[in-house]
Design a protein around this motif. Structure first.
Motif, PDB file in Angstrom:
ATOM      1  N   ALA A  68       0.874  -1.049  -0.158  1.00 21.70           N
ATOM      2  CA  ALA A  68      -0.338  -0.159   0.575  1.00 21.70           C
ATOM      3  C   ALA A  68       0.928   1.314  -0.011  1.00 21.70           C
ATOM      4  O   ALA A  68       0.048   2.262  -0.755  1.00 21.70           O
ATOM      5  N   SER A  69       1.916   1.461   0.824  1.00 23.56           N
ATOM      6  CA  SER A  69       2.484   2.013   0.900  1.00 23.56           C
ATOM      7  C   SER A  69       2.968   3.165  -0.354  1.00 23.56           C
ATOM      8  O   SER A  69       4.003   4.202  -0.356  1.00 23.56           O
TER       9      SER A  69
ATOM     10  N   HIS B 268       2.203   2.573  -3.586  1.00 27.14           N
ATOM     11  CA  HIS B 268       0.933   3.171  -3.992  1.00 27.14           C
ATOM     12  C   HIS B 268       0.282   4.709  -4.015  1.00 27.14           C
ATOM     13  O   HIS B 268       0.498   5.159  -2.990  1.00 27.14           O
ATOM     14  N   GLU B 269       0.278   4.948  -5.563  1.00 26.65           N
ATOM     15  CA  GLU B 269      -0.809   6.252  -4.989  1.00 26.65           C
ATOM     16  C   GLU B 269      -2.210   6.341  -4.781  1.00 26.65           C
ATOM     17  O   GLU B 269      -2.662   5.314  -5.116  1.00 26.65           O
ATOM     18  N   PRO B 270      -2.609   7.558  -4.357  1.00 23.76           N
ATOM     19  CA  PRO B 270      -4.504   7.270  -4.118  1.00 23.76           C
ATOM     20  C   PRO B 270      -4.802   6.630  -5.563  1.00 23.76           C
ATOM     21  O   PRO B 270      -6.000   5.798  -5.280  1.00 23.76           O
ATOM     22  N   THR B 271      -4.299   7.238  -6.765  1.00 23.55           N
ATOM     23  CA  THR B 271      -5.205   6.341  -7.878  1.00 23.55           C
ATOM     24  C   THR B 271      -4.549   5.220  -8.530  1.00 23.55           C
ATOM     25  O   THR B 271      -6.364   4.864  -9.179  1.00 23.55           O
ATOM     26  N   ASP B 272      -4.675   4.734  -7.940  1.00 20.45           N
ATOM     27  CA  ASP B 272      -3.945   3.237  -7.637  1.00 20.45           C
ATOM     28  C   ASP B 272      -5.355   2.892  -6.952  1.00 20.45           C
ATOM     29  O   ASP B 272      -5.491   1.531  -7.270  1.00 20.45           O
TER      30      ASP B 272
ATOM     31  N   ALA C 262       1.346   3.363   4.623  1.00 19.86           N
ATOM     32  CA  ALA C 262       0.797   4.044   3.725  1.00 19.86           C
ATOM     33  C   ALA C 262       0.282   5.916   4.109  1.00 19.86           C
ATOM     34  O   ALA C 262      -0.515   5.795   5.366  1.00 19.86           O
TER      35      ALA C 262
ATOM     36  N   VAL D  37      -3.424   7.920   0.846  1.00 20.71           N
ATOM     37  CA  VAL D  37      -3.653   6.438   0.492  1.00 20.71           C
ATOM     38  C   VAL D  37      -4.218   5.442   1.344  1.00 20.71           C
ATOM     39  O   VAL D  37      -5.240   5.056   0.699  1.00 20.71           O
ATOM     40  N   GLN D  38      -4.511   5.984   2.547  1.00 18.75           N
ATOM     41  CA  GLN D  38      -5.615   5.342   3.133  1.00 18.75           C
ATOM     42  C   GLN D  38      -6.924   5.834   3.377  1.00 18.75           C
ATOM     43  O   GLN D  38      -8.060   4.843   2.936  1.00 18.75           O
TER      44      GLN D  38
ATOM     45  N   ALA E  27      -8.405   6.964  -0.040  1.00 17.82           N
ATOM     46  CA  ALA E  27      -8.497   5.939  -1.397  1.00 17.82           C
ATOM     47  C   ALA E  27      -8.701   4.473  -0.763  1.00 17.82           C
ATOM     48  O   ALA E  27      -9.140   3.946  -1.377  1.00 17.82           O
ATOM     49  N   LEU E  28      -8.104   3.850  -0.162  1.00 15.72           N
ATOM     50  CA  LEU E  28      -8.154   2.415   0.110  1.00 15.72           C
ATOM     51  C   LEU E  28      -9.728   2.336   1.065  1.00 15.72           C
ATOM     52  O   LEU E  28     -10.680   1.008   0.978  1.00 15.72           O
TER      53      LEU E  28
END
Length: 387
Positions: free
Chosen positions: A69-70, A72-76, A119, A123-124, A126-127
């Motif tokens: 997770a860390s 990756h970008e939020p858009t991923d 992350a 990113v969190q 976005a998850l």
């Protein structure tokens, strides 16, 4: 030495087997996966969280997809906007990443979100939809996909962050520790085998009713437990009670009941969704639900069966005395003494001291002492001396 020979040696080192073995945390993980709830494994680096997930996927015959997770970008996770021929008509779809497309195409698999505590907050955020709704951009992951994450405590995570409260509240939190015997045997080539719980088809309806009755019974008398957002940021990143996590608790209790899981496994699971304090209260409420009805015991003292655990046995005795207090007559009073005498078998005498005193205070002047009370009086006297 050639690389081909080195590869042969590496292959031999990787050649391991599995065996059935009682492992509470592995059983809890497997049951939560079967219940289709996202699981978050907390543990120090290097203790085998990733290896456990790899072995779990192999045991369940699920393709494993690992996403760090860390990195990756939020858009991923929220999807990358793709402009079509006419955005005004068709809009701008959010394209999912390739790993999500592969999972959707396969229809089943284990999605492993590693290093979750490293992350960043964006990113969190976005998850959130991925973990709760299984949505990645415009794509919805199929029901055959299960989600498990792993995280290190902030103090031992590289550039670690506290987990956000909304994300933490979507997981079953399990503390992952290593078992010395398991590690030694595993390094020798044999690791424990994970297996999905065996659900009894005949107990499904009963299990759901039991789970709902236990949770609603507790929350009906303890309304403040319905939602308790912790004050500290660190505790908000763990398990805490909310309507969402109580719903998760209902599901876990139903699965544990239908599969005949042990109380220890159930304890790990319910404390992993609503926290230690509320979880222990829920376990106590479930224990009380399993206790025999005092009225049934008073109606047939000869058929009485008492719990083995001392706290539950004491709760039964207190319930018997309270039932006589509510409706006291000679027959019920005599039946209560018979039950107290029967409780001596296999139980500690000190548990009878208070119930015997309270029951004696309910005696009326024209009621003779019941038969068998001499044995009880002796045991209570010994318990008092020991105290």
């Amino acid at each position: 030495m050639t690389l081909e020979i080195a590869a042969d040696l590496i292959g031999l080192l990787a050649d391991t087997t599995t065996e059935p073995r009682t492992d509470l945390q592995l059983e809890a993980l497997t049951l939560a996966v079967a219940a289709d709830l996202p699981v978050l494994l907390w543990g120090e680096p290097g203790i085998g969280k990733t290896a456990a997930l790899t072995q779990l996927a192999a045991s369940l015959d699920l393709p494993l997809t690992t996403v760090i997770a860390s990195v990756h970008e939020p858009t991923d996770f929220s999807g990358l906007p793709v402009i079509g021929a006419d955005p005004a008509v068709h809009g701008v779809p959010m394209a999912p990443p390739d790993w999500a497309v592969r999972l959707a195409r396969t229809g089943r698999g284990l999605l492993f979100l590693d290093e979750l505590s490293t992350a960043p907050p964006a990113v969190q955020a976005a998850l959130l939809r991925l973990v709760l709704e299984r949505r990645v951009g415009a794509l919805t992951l199929p029901p055959g996909v299960r989600i498990v994450a792993a995280a290190n405590p902030r103090g031992s995570a590289a550039d670690g962050w506290e987990l956000s409260a909304p994300l933490a509240n979507r997981f079953v939190h399990l503390q992952w520790t290593y078992d010395h015997a398991v590690v030694v045997r595993g390094l020798g080539g044999t690791w424990p085998r994970a297996a999905l719980p065996s659900l009894d088809p005949g107990r499904l309806t009963e299990a759901v009713a039991y789970a709902r009755r236990g949770v609603t019974g507790l929350l009906g008398g303890r309304p403040k437990l319905v939602h308790q957002l912790p004050q500290s940021e660190a505790k908000r990143g763990g398990a805490w009670p909310s309507p969402r996590t109580w719903e998760m608790a209902v599901r876990l209790i139903a699965f544990a009941t239908a599969s005949g899981s042990s109380r220890e496994v159930l304890s790990l699971l319910v404390r992993g969704v609503v926290g230690d304090g509320p979880g222990l209260e829920l376990l106590a409420a479930l224990d009380r639900m399993d206790l025999p009805d005092p009225e049934e015991l008073l109606a047939d003292p000869s058929g009485a069966r008492f719990p083995e655990r001392g706290d539950l046995r004491q709760a039964v005795l207190e319930g018997i005395v309270e039932a006589v207090r509510r409706d006291a007559n000679r027959d019920r009073w005599d039946a209560a003494w018979t039950l107290l005498v029967a409780a001596l078998d296999g139980g500690a005498p000190d548990l009878l001291v208070v119930p015997a005193q309270e029951l004696a205070e309910l005696r009326r002047d024209d009621w003779p002492m019941p038969a068998g009370i001499e044995r009880l009086a002796g045991a209570v006297s010994v318990a008092r001396l020991a105290a």
